[in-house]
Design a protein around this motif. Structure first.
Motif, PDB file in Angstrom:
ATOM      1  N   ALA A   1     -58.999  72.465 -90.510  1.00 40.02           N
ATOM      2  CA  ALA A   1     -58.294  73.925 -90.129  1.00 40.02           C
ATOM      3  C   ALA A   1     -57.648  74.089 -88.880  1.00 40.02           C
ATOM      4  CB  ALA A   1     -59.495  74.784 -90.355  1.00 40.02           C
ATOM      5  N   SER A   2     -57.120  73.261 -87.818  1.00 39.77           N
ATOM      6  CA  SER A   2     -56.866  73.487 -86.557  1.00 39.77           C
ATOM      7  C   SER A   2     -55.583  72.820 -87.208  1.00 39.77           C
ATOM      8  CB  SER A   2     -57.887  71.898 -85.853  1.00 39.77           C
ATOM      9  OG  SER A   2     -56.931  72.791 -84.364  1.00 39.77           O
ATOM     10  N   PHE A   3     -56.071  71.518 -87.829  1.00 38.19           N
ATOM     11  CA  PHE A   3     -54.088  71.271 -88.081  1.00 38.19           C
ATOM     12  C   PHE A   3     -54.197  71.538 -88.763  1.00 38.19           C
ATOM     13  CE2 PHE A   3     -51.690  67.685 -90.286  1.00 38.19           C
ATOM     14  CZ  PHE A   3     -51.364  66.629 -89.269  1.00 38.19           C
TER      15      PHE A   3
ATOM     16  N   ALA B   1     -52.405  72.302 -81.710  1.00 38.01           N
ATOM     17  CA  ALA B   1     -53.314  72.855 -82.503  1.00 38.01           C
ATOM     18  C   ALA B   1     -53.491  71.474 -83.976  1.00 38.01           C
ATOM     19  CB  ALA B   1     -52.999  73.664 -83.899  1.00 38.01           C
ATOM     20  N   LEU B   2     -52.306  70.680 -83.882  1.00 39.51           N
ATOM     21  CA  LEU B   2     -52.566  69.463 -84.147  1.00 39.51           C
ATOM     22  C   LEU B   2     -53.061  68.141 -84.044  1.00 39.51           C
ATOM     23  CD1 LEU B   2     -48.564  69.377 -84.752  1.00 39.51           C
ATOM     24  CD2 LEU B   2     -50.314  69.765 -86.609  1.00 39.51           C
ATOM     25  N   VAL B   3     -53.671  68.010 -82.130  1.00 39.68           N
ATOM     26  CA  VAL B   3     -54.032  67.177 -81.626  1.00 39.68           C
ATOM     27  C   VAL B   3     -55.508  67.745 -81.692  1.00 39.68           C
ATOM     28  CG1 VAL B   3     -54.869  66.448 -79.173  1.00 39.68           C
ATOM     29  CG2 VAL B   3     -52.338  66.578 -80.389  1.00 39.68           C
ATOM     30  N   LEU B   4     -56.068  68.689 -81.645  1.00 40.90           N
ATOM     31  CA  LEU B   4     -57.244  69.374 -81.719  1.00 40.90           C
ATOM     32  C   LEU B   4     -57.877  68.458 -83.553  1.00 40.90           C
ATOM     33  CD1 LEU B   4     -57.721  72.401 -80.390  1.00 40.90           C
ATOM     34  CD2 LEU B   4     -58.788  70.240 -79.470  1.00 40.90           C
ATOM     35  N   GLY B   5     -57.130  68.129 -84.549  1.00 39.65           N
ATOM     36  CA  GLY B   5     -57.416  67.729 -85.911  1.00 39.65           C
ATOM     37  C   GLY B   5     -57.867  66.638 -86.035  1.00 39.65           C
ATOM     38  N   ALA B   6     -57.776  65.968 -84.720  1.00 40.23           N
ATOM     39  CA  ALA B   6     -58.148  64.645 -84.404  1.00 40.23           C
ATOM     40  C   ALA B   6     -57.437  63.680 -85.663  1.00 40.23           C
ATOM     41  CB  ALA B   6     -59.468  64.128 -84.642  1.00 40.23           C
ATOM     42  N   PRO B   7     -56.418  63.287 -85.470  1.00 41.15           N
ATOM     43  CA  PRO B   7     -55.233  62.197 -86.914  1.00 41.15           C
ATOM     44  C   PRO B   7     -55.300  61.215 -86.763  1.00 41.15           C
ATOM     45  CG  PRO B   7     -53.360  63.905 -85.221  1.00 41.15           C
ATOM     46  CD  PRO B   7     -54.930  64.219 -84.824  1.00 41.15           C
ATOM     47  N   VAL B   8     -55.409  60.523 -85.145  1.00 39.38           N
ATOM     48  CA  VAL B   8     -56.092  59.439 -84.988  1.00 39.38           C
ATOM     49  C   VAL B   8     -57.426  58.680 -86.224  1.00 39.38           C
ATOM     50  CG1 VAL B   8     -56.111  57.680 -83.360  1.00 39.38           C
ATOM     51  CG2 VAL B   8     -54.761  59.602 -83.156  1.00 39.38           C
ATOM     52  N   THR B   9     -57.995  59.187 -85.535  1.00 32.31           N
ATOM     53  CA  THR B   9     -59.806  59.421 -86.036  1.00 32.31           C
ATOM     54  C   THR B   9     -59.102  59.509 -87.689  1.00 32.31           C
ATOM     55  OG1 THR B   9     -60.913  60.954 -84.132  1.00 32.31           O
ATOM     56  CG2 THR B   9     -61.821  60.041 -86.206  1.00 32.31           C
ATOM     57  N   VAL B  10     -58.736  60.100 -88.158  1.00 34.58           N
ATOM     58  CA  VAL B  10     -58.443  60.359 -89.405  1.00 34.58           C
ATOM     59  C   VAL B  10     -58.236  59.629 -89.911  1.00 34.58           C
ATOM     60  CG1 VAL B  10     -57.339  61.776 -91.541  1.00 34.58           C
ATOM     61  CG2 VAL B  10     -58.745  62.754 -89.609  1.00 34.58           C
ATOM     62  N   LEU B  11     -56.531  59.060 -89.435  1.00 35.83           N
ATOM     63  CA  LEU B  11     -55.986  57.593 -89.708  1.00 35.83           C
ATOM     64  C   LEU B  11     -56.979  56.283 -89.932  1.00 35.83           C
ATOM     65  CD1 LEU B  11     -53.553  55.846 -90.523  1.00 35.83           C
ATOM     66  CD2 LEU B  11     -52.840  56.232 -88.725  1.00 35.83           C
TER      67      LEU B  11
ATOM     68  N   ALA C   1     -51.263  67.019 -74.904  1.00 31.72           N
ATOM     69  CA  ALA C   1     -52.007  68.201 -75.729  1.00 31.72           C
ATOM     70  C   ALA C   1     -53.583  66.684 -76.277  1.00 31.72           C
ATOM     71  CB  ALA C   1     -51.399  68.395 -76.772  1.00 31.72           C
ATOM     72  N   TRP C   2     -52.690  65.855 -75.906  1.00 29.71           N
ATOM     73  CA  TRP C   2     -53.816  64.272 -77.340  1.00 29.71           C
ATOM     74  C   TRP C   2     -53.807  63.509 -74.792  1.00 29.71           C
ATOM     75  CZ3 TRP C   2     -51.536  58.902 -78.052  1.00 29.71           C
ATOM     76  CH2 TRP C   2     -52.761  57.626 -77.498  1.00 29.71           C
ATOM     77  N   ALA C   3     -53.318  63.341 -74.221  1.00 27.72           N
ATOM     78  CA  ALA C   3     -53.752  62.851 -73.129  1.00 27.72           C
ATOM     79  C   ALA C   3     -55.229  63.646 -72.372  1.00 27.72           C
ATOM     80  CB  ALA C   3     -52.590  62.746 -72.575  1.00 27.72           C
ATOM     81  N   ILE C   4     -54.796  65.368 -72.071  1.00 30.91           N
ATOM     82  CA  ILE C   4     -55.059  66.396 -71.760  1.00 30.91           C
ATOM     83  C   ILE C   4     -57.082  66.544 -72.401  1.00 30.91           C
ATOM     84  CG2 ILE C   4     -55.639  68.482 -70.783  1.00 30.91           C
ATOM     85  CD1 ILE C   4     -53.455  66.666 -69.327  1.00 30.91           C
ATOM     86  N   ALA C   5     -56.574  66.806 -73.737  1.00 30.23           N
ATOM     87  CA  ALA C   5     -58.021  67.234 -74.000  1.00 30.23           C
ATOM     88  C   ALA C   5     -58.152  66.682 -75.811  1.00 30.23           C
ATOM     89  CB  ALA C   5     -57.685  68.460 -74.242  1.00 30.23           C
ATOM     90  N   GLY C   6     -57.169  65.820 -75.514  1.00 34.09           N
ATOM     91  CA  GLY C   6     -57.232  65.418 -77.286  1.00 34.09           C
ATOM     92  C   GLY C   6     -58.630  64.896 -77.998  1.00 34.09           C
ATOM     93  N   PRO C   7     -59.206  65.015 -78.839  1.00 34.38           N
ATOM     94  CA  PRO C   7     -60.255  64.740 -79.568  1.00 34.38           C
ATOM     95  C   PRO C   7     -60.659  62.609 -79.910  1.00 34.38           C
ATOM     96  CG  PRO C   7     -59.831  65.598 -81.122  1.00 34.38           C
ATOM     97  CD  PRO C   7     -58.776  66.063 -79.809  1.00 34.38           C
TER      98      PRO C   7
END
Length: 277
Positions: free
Chosen positions: A50-52, A92-102, A174-180
């Motif tokens: 939902a965040s992404f 919002a995109l970063v909180l979707g954890a796109p790297v983990t998804v990939l 956002a990734w460097a500060i608080a990305g999951p």
């Protein structure tokens, strides 16, 4: 002010292309989520999905009417567009954890290669919060206190390049500060809060200089400059408070020791079988 619309009665490419790009981004994320969870393993959290998708919606709102035409003719609209592209959508995109998804969607060998790239020294330097701070806040200074902003009015390609920079640098910050998603050589929470405080101070200084008309190098009415400065000041504060809340919510003390968990269930199984005792 900017006028990069697709006038002339033809195909409105300034609407079609951004809309298609955002839809492709959302579709790619959903397909990767499905690929990464198709083996019956751990499900991807719905809040992250939902965040992404919220980030995609915010990006679409910034690039499509009514915000985009407003941004082309009024500097206050431009600042609203900048906040959406450079701060709210990236968070919002970063909180979707796109790297983990990939990583979970990739085969084990490719996931390991990508993980190695993410752990490399160049990636560590690029993903450091201070580097991200320079790219985001420094980019604002370059855009608004040099002739760059007015140059984007005459060169649509440069205009879109600036958009791409703020989206990419906003995601990086956002990734460097608080990305999951794990980040290479990410400093501790106190250091990240310090960098976030520097970002808040930087936005405040830039917005106050803009409100007073000091050092700004752009052609815009005074009322629009002052209104844009207020949007930057208050809108930026809200975005950075949300980022601070995300830092607290996503902080995991042992995140740096969970590298194997990046891989999907099938990939983790193959990794265990392929490893030597």
């Amino acid at each position: 002010m900017h006028d990069h619309g697709g006038g002339g009665g033809g195909v409105p490419w300034a609407v079609v292309l951004p809309a298609a790009g955002v839809l492709l981004l959302a579709a790619a994320y959903l397909l990767l989520v499905r690929a990464g969870t198709g083996g019956g393993g751990r499900r991807h959290p719905r809040l992250r999905t939902a965040s992404f998708l919220t980030g995609c919606a915010l990006l679409a709102a910034a690039l499509l009417p009514p915000v985009a035409p407003f941004a082309h003719h009024d500097f206050r609209g431009h600042m609203l567009q900048h906040l959406l592209i450079g701060m709210y959508a990236p968070l919002a995109l970063v909180l979707g954890a796109p790297v983990t998804v990939l990583l979970r969607a990739l085969p084990a060998a490719r996931a390991r290669r990508l993980t190695a790239v993410l752990r490399s020294r160049p990636a560590a330097l690029l993903a450091h919060p201070v580097t991200a701070l320079v790219l985001t806040t420094g980019g604002l200074g370059v855009l608004y206190f040099t002739p760059l902003y007015d140059a984007t009015a005459a060169h649509p390609g440069l205009h879109w390049l600036v958009h791409a920079h703020f989206l990419a640098s906003g995601c990086l910050f956002a990734w460097a500060i608080a990305g999951p998603d794990p980040a290479p050589a990410r400093p501790g929470v106190p250091a990240r809060l310090l960098v976030l405080g520097a970002a808040i101070a930087g936005h405040a200084v830039l917005s106050q200089l803009m409100y007073g008309g000091f050092l700004v190098d752009m052609q815009a009415p005074v009322a629009q400059l002052q209104g844009a400065a207020e949007i930057m000041y208050y809108g930026g504060d809200i975005a950075e408070l949300l980022l601070a809340a995300a830092l607290v919510a996503t902080w995991r003390p042992t995140a740096s020791t969970r590298g194997v968990s990046l891989l999907g269930p099938r990939a983790r199984g193959r990794t265990r079988h392929e490893s030597t005792p």
